[in-house]
Design a protein around this motif. Structure first.
Motif, PDB file in Angstrom:
ATOM      1  N   VAL A  94       0.887  -0.806   0.182  1.00 50.80           N
ATOM      2  CA  VAL A  94      -0.149  -0.271  -0.002  1.00 50.80           C
ATOM      3  C   VAL A  94       1.067   1.180   0.381  1.00 50.80           C
ATOM      4  O   VAL A  94       0.507   2.181  -0.906  1.00 50.80           O
ATOM      5  CB  VAL A  94      -1.471  -0.121   0.613  1.00 50.80           C
ATOM      6  CG1 VAL A  94      -1.597   1.287   1.665  1.00 50.80           C
ATOM      7  CG2 VAL A  94      -2.215  -1.504   1.019  1.00 50.80           C
ATOM      8  N   GLY A  95       2.285   1.851   0.545  1.00 55.46           N
ATOM      9  CA  GLY A  95       2.916   2.379   0.839  1.00 55.46           C
ATOM     10  C   GLY A  95       2.988   3.469   1.854  1.00 55.46           C
ATOM     11  O   GLY A  95       3.369   4.133   1.814  1.00 55.46           O
ATOM     12  N   ARG A  96       1.864   3.115   2.817  1.00 63.36           N
ATOM     13  CA  ARG A  96       1.004   3.408   3.932  1.00 63.36           C
ATOM     14  C   ARG A  96       0.999   2.876   4.764  1.00 63.36           C
ATOM     15  O   ARG A  96       0.476   1.784   4.488  1.00 63.36           O
ATOM     16  CB  ARG A  96       1.072   4.623   3.128  1.00 63.36           C
ATOM     17  CG  ARG A  96      -0.802   4.652   3.206  1.00 63.36           C
ATOM     18  CD  ARG A  96      -1.381   5.153   2.845  1.00 63.36           C
ATOM     19  NE  ARG A  96      -2.004   6.105   3.782  1.00 63.36           N
ATOM     20  CZ  ARG A  96      -3.288   6.168   4.213  1.00 63.36           C
ATOM     21  NH1 ARG A  96      -3.874   5.077   4.218  1.00 63.36           N
ATOM     22  NH2 ARG A  96      -3.786   6.736   5.540  1.00 63.36           N
ATOM     23  N   CYS A  97       0.805   3.178   5.820  1.00 61.36           N
ATOM     24  CA  CYS A  97       0.298   2.737   7.001  1.00 61.36           C
ATOM     25  C   CYS A  97      -0.342   3.394   8.462  1.00 61.36           C
ATOM     26  O   CYS A  97      -0.081   4.151   8.355  1.00 61.36           O
ATOM     27  CB  CYS A  97       1.168   1.249   8.184  1.00 61.36           C
ATOM     28  SG  CYS A  97       0.083   0.853   9.016  1.00 61.36           S
ATOM     29  N   ASP A  98      -1.459   3.588   8.283  1.00 61.58           N
ATOM     30  CA  ASP A  98      -2.598   4.482   9.123  1.00 61.58           C
ATOM     31  C   ASP A  98      -2.086   4.524  10.047  1.00 61.58           C
ATOM     32  O   ASP A  98      -2.118   5.814  10.889  1.00 61.58           O
ATOM     33  CB  ASP A  98      -4.540   4.327   8.754  1.00 61.58           C
ATOM     34  CG  ASP A  98      -4.693   4.158   7.716  1.00 61.58           C
ATOM     35  OD1 ASP A  98      -4.019   4.938   7.026  1.00 61.58           O
ATOM     36  OD2 ASP A  98      -5.618   3.353   6.781  1.00 61.58           O
ATOM     37  N   GLU A  99      -2.164   3.728  11.219  1.00 65.82           N
ATOM     38  CA  GLU A  99      -1.569   3.149  12.402  1.00 65.82           C
ATOM     39  C   GLU A  99       0.064   2.514  12.620  1.00 65.82           C
ATOM     40  O   GLU A  99       0.346   1.794  12.402  1.00 65.82           O
ATOM     41  CB  GLU A  99      -2.318   3.031  13.171  1.00 65.82           C
ATOM     42  CG  GLU A  99      -3.728   2.703  13.554  1.00 65.82           C
ATOM     43  CD  GLU A  99      -5.029   2.386  14.293  1.00 65.82           C
ATOM     44  OE1 GLU A  99      -4.588   1.248  14.675  1.00 65.82           O
ATOM     45  OE2 GLU A  99      -6.253   2.756  14.307  1.00 65.82           O
ATOM     46  N   GLU A 100       1.048   3.914  12.528  1.00 62.96           N
ATOM     47  CA  GLU A 100       2.112   3.171  13.007  1.00 62.96           C
ATOM     48  C   GLU A 100       2.443   2.653  13.789  1.00 62.96           C
ATOM     49  O   GLU A 100       2.203   2.836  14.975  1.00 62.96           O
ATOM     50  CB  GLU A 100       2.803   4.507  12.803  1.00 62.96           C
ATOM     51  CG  GLU A 100       3.276   5.489  11.434  1.00 62.96           C
ATOM     52  CD  GLU A 100       3.622   4.436  10.426  1.00 62.96           C
ATOM     53  OE1 GLU A 100       4.515   3.630  10.649  1.00 62.96           O
ATOM     54  OE2 GLU A 100       3.408   4.833   9.053  1.00 62.96           O
ATOM     55  N   PRO A 101       3.189   1.405  13.630  1.00 63.81           N
ATOM     56  CA  PRO A 101       3.456   1.170  15.070  1.00 63.81           C
ATOM     57  C   PRO A 101       4.486   0.843  16.084  1.00 63.81           C
ATOM     58  O   PRO A 101       4.900   2.368  15.689  1.00 63.81           O
ATOM     59  CB  PRO A 101       3.708  -0.363  14.578  1.00 63.81           C
ATOM     60  CG  PRO A 101       4.390  -0.364  13.319  1.00 63.81           C
ATOM     61  CD  PRO A 101       4.047   1.121  12.968  1.00 63.81           C
ATOM     62  N   ALA A 102       4.722   0.681  17.055  1.00 58.11           N
ATOM     63  CA  ALA A 102       5.312   0.914  17.916  1.00 58.11           C
ATOM     64  C   ALA A 102       7.110   0.659  17.761  1.00 58.11           C
ATOM     65  O   ALA A 102       7.465   0.927  16.371  1.00 58.11           O
ATOM     66  CB  ALA A 102       5.632   0.196  19.376  1.00 58.11           C
ATOM     67  N   ALA A 103       7.635   1.920  18.317  1.00 64.78           N
ATOM     68  CA  ALA A 103       9.628   2.684  17.292  1.00 64.78           C
ATOM     69  C   ALA A 103      10.580   1.102  16.957  1.00 64.78           C
ATOM     70  O   ALA A 103      10.876   0.754  15.937  1.00 64.78           O
ATOM     71  CB  ALA A 103      10.341   3.194  17.989  1.00 64.78           C
ATOM     72  N   GLU A 104       9.661   0.121  18.151  1.00 65.56           N
ATOM     73  CA  GLU A 104      10.602  -1.283  18.154  1.00 65.56           C
ATOM     74  C   GLU A 104      10.271  -1.700  16.470  1.00 65.56           C
ATOM     75  O   GLU A 104      10.969  -2.556  15.998  1.00 65.56           O
ATOM     76  CB  GLU A 104      10.663  -1.692  18.976  1.00 65.56           C
ATOM     77  CG  GLU A 104      11.286  -1.188  20.456  1.00 65.56           C
ATOM     78  CD  GLU A 104      10.402  -0.856  21.050  1.00 65.56           C
ATOM     79  OE1 GLU A 104      10.932  -0.307  22.390  1.00 65.56           O
ATOM     80  OE2 GLU A 104       9.537   0.112  20.591  1.00 65.56           O
ATOM     81  N   ALA A 105       9.297  -2.078  16.175  1.00 64.90           N
ATOM     82  CA  ALA A 105       8.308  -2.930  15.060  1.00 64.90           C
ATOM     83  C   ALA A 105       8.773  -2.217  13.949  1.00 64.90           C
ATOM     84  O   ALA A 105       9.236  -2.351  12.642  1.00 64.90           O
ATOM     85  CB  ALA A 105       6.837  -2.647  15.815  1.00 64.90           C
ATOM     86  N   GLN A 106       8.937  -1.241  13.720  1.00 63.69           N
ATOM     87  CA  GLN A 106       9.924   0.419  12.881  1.00 63.69           C
ATOM     88  C   GLN A 106      11.161  -0.760  12.607  1.00 63.69           C
ATOM     89  O   GLN A 106      11.678   0.105  11.435  1.00 63.69           O
ATOM     90  CB  GLN A 106       9.268   1.782  13.029  1.00 63.69           C
ATOM     91  CG  GLN A 106       7.531   2.185  12.813  1.00 63.69           C
ATOM     92  CD  GLN A 106       7.415   3.708  13.052  1.00 63.69           C
ATOM     93  OE1 GLN A 106       8.233   4.094  14.330  1.00 63.69           O
ATOM     94  NE2 GLN A 106       6.826   4.569  12.432  1.00 63.69           N
ATOM     95  N   LEU A 107      12.002  -0.346  13.585  1.00 62.51           N
ATOM     96  CA  LEU A 107      13.055  -0.922  13.477  1.00 62.51           C
ATOM     97  C   LEU A 107      13.285  -2.456  12.813  1.00 62.51           C
ATOM     98  O   LEU A 107      14.624  -2.106  11.529  1.00 62.51           O
ATOM     99  CB  LEU A 107      13.449   0.031  14.829  1.00 62.51           C
ATOM    100  CG  LEU A 107      14.096   0.703  15.221  1.00 62.51           C
ATOM    101  CD1 LEU A 107      14.009   1.574  16.596  1.00 62.51           C
ATOM    102  CD2 LEU A 107      14.811   2.017  14.480  1.00 62.51           C
ATOM    103  N   GLU A 108      12.724  -3.166  12.902  1.00 61.51           N
ATOM    104  CA  GLU A 108      12.453  -4.636  12.526  1.00 61.51           C
ATOM    105  C   GLU A 108      12.326  -4.618  11.289  1.00 61.51           C
ATOM    106  O   GLU A 108      12.890  -5.249  10.728  1.00 61.51           O
ATOM    107  CB  GLU A 108      11.651  -4.950  13.184  1.00 61.51           C
ATOM    108  CG  GLU A 108      12.307  -5.766  14.724  1.00 61.51           C
ATOM    109  CD  GLU A 108      11.517  -6.652  15.548  1.00 61.51           C
ATOM    110  OE1 GLU A 108      10.837  -7.155  14.885  1.00 61.51           O
ATOM    111  OE2 GLU A 108      11.352  -7.274  16.329  1.00 61.51           O
ATOM    112  N   ALA A 109      10.998  -3.793  10.984  1.00 61.73           N
ATOM    113  CA  ALA A 109      10.745  -3.562   9.666  1.00 61.73           C
ATOM    114  C   ALA A 109      11.691  -2.592   8.546  1.00 61.73           C
ATOM    115  O   ALA A 109      12.002  -3.120   7.175  1.00 61.73           O
ATOM    116  CB  ALA A 109       9.700  -2.941   9.284  1.00 61.73           C
ATOM    117  N   ALA A 110      12.398  -2.279   9.082  1.00 60.52           N
ATOM    118  CA  ALA A 110      13.796  -1.385   9.076  1.00 60.52           C
ATOM    119  C   ALA A 110      14.654  -2.258   8.612  1.00 60.52           C
ATOM    120  O   ALA A 110      15.766  -1.805   7.742  1.00 60.52           O
ATOM    121  CB  ALA A 110      14.406   0.316   9.323  1.00 60.52           C
ATOM    122  N   ASP A 111      14.716  -2.833   9.456  1.00 58.94           N
ATOM    123  CA  ASP A 111      16.641  -3.621   9.381  1.00 58.94           C
ATOM    124  C   ASP A 111      15.971  -4.636   8.033  1.00 58.94           C
ATOM    125  O   ASP A 111      17.095  -5.044   6.951  1.00 58.94           O
ATOM    126  CB  ASP A 111      16.950  -4.408  10.711  1.00 58.94           C
ATOM    127  CG  ASP A 111      17.410  -4.968  10.145  1.00 58.94           C
ATOM    128  OD1 ASP A 111      19.077  -5.114  10.221  1.00 58.94           O
ATOM    129  OD2 ASP A 111      16.877  -7.321  10.722  1.00 58.94           O
TER     130      ASP A 111
END
Length: 206
Positions: A94-111
């Motif tokens: 989709v290219g976006r997320c309406d509800e961003e998760p916690a920072a830890e999840a964002q960092l895991e996803a970035a990894d």
């Protein structure tokens, strides 16, 4: 139909298009790939190889060449939780997320996005994480000092290793206004986090 401006982009996508791709992501009957989580996390998520191949050159190679993933139709991943993987797939579809998760999840996803060389996803997460670590947002979301230090260390390490310039700038700006927090972070910071905290050496003039 309502229009949605995607974060970090000038593209405008109708809500109907977003809904269509969300429906595709959730359509398990048409999936042809299993992404299997290894290690302590376990579990798996079904996905569409067509989407994965166009979102990641690494996955394109794995699913196109005569490799194990192409034959078994299973992609094995480690060091990521199921919520983080779901979040990453949402960004891919989709290219976006309406509800961003916690920072830890964002960092895991970035990894994982970095491992898969999904540059546009890494760029999106660089901006999303930078917003998370702005002073007002960070102070409001984190009230445990020990967790603050651990999270800052993890984020700075990611910024250094994955060249997340916006995240790095946001954290350094945050720490510039809190010397006590910066000093405590230095005491436990990893090698790569310390590199972010250290000023770049000045070049000598010849």
């Amino acid at each position: 139909q309502a229009e949605i401006v995607l974060s970090g982009s000038q593209s405008v996508v109708s809500s109907g298009t977003v809904d269509t791709w969300l429906a595709v992501m959730l359509d398990r009957e048409s999936t042809d790939i299993e992404i299997r989580l290894e290690g302590d996390h376990g579990g798996s998520i079904r996905a569409h190889s067509l989407v994965l191949r166009h979102a990641s050159p690494v996955l394109r190679a794995a699913l196109s060449l005569p490799m194990q993933e192409q034959q078994s139709r299973v992609i094995k991943v480690s060091d990521v939780t199921q919520p983080s993987l779901k979040y990453l797939l949402t960004l891919m579809y989709v290219g976006r997320c309406d509800e961003e998760p916690a920072a830890e999840a964002q960092l895991e996803a970035a990894d994982l996005a970095h491992r898969w060389q999904s540059r546009h996803i890494v760029d999106y997460l660089d901006g999303a994480l930078a917003m998370r670590f702005q002073e007002d947002s960070f102070d409001a979301g984190e009230d445990n000092d020990f967790h603050k230090i651990a999270l800052l260390n993890q984020a700075l390490e990611a910024a250094e290793l994955k060249q997340l310039s916006r995240l790095r700038s946001a954290i350094l700006q945050l720490l510039s206004g809190n010397r006590d927090l910066k000093a405590r972070l230095r005491q436990v910071a990893s090698f790569h986090a310390l590199r972010c905290l250290s000023p770049a050496p000045k070049r000598r003039r010849h």
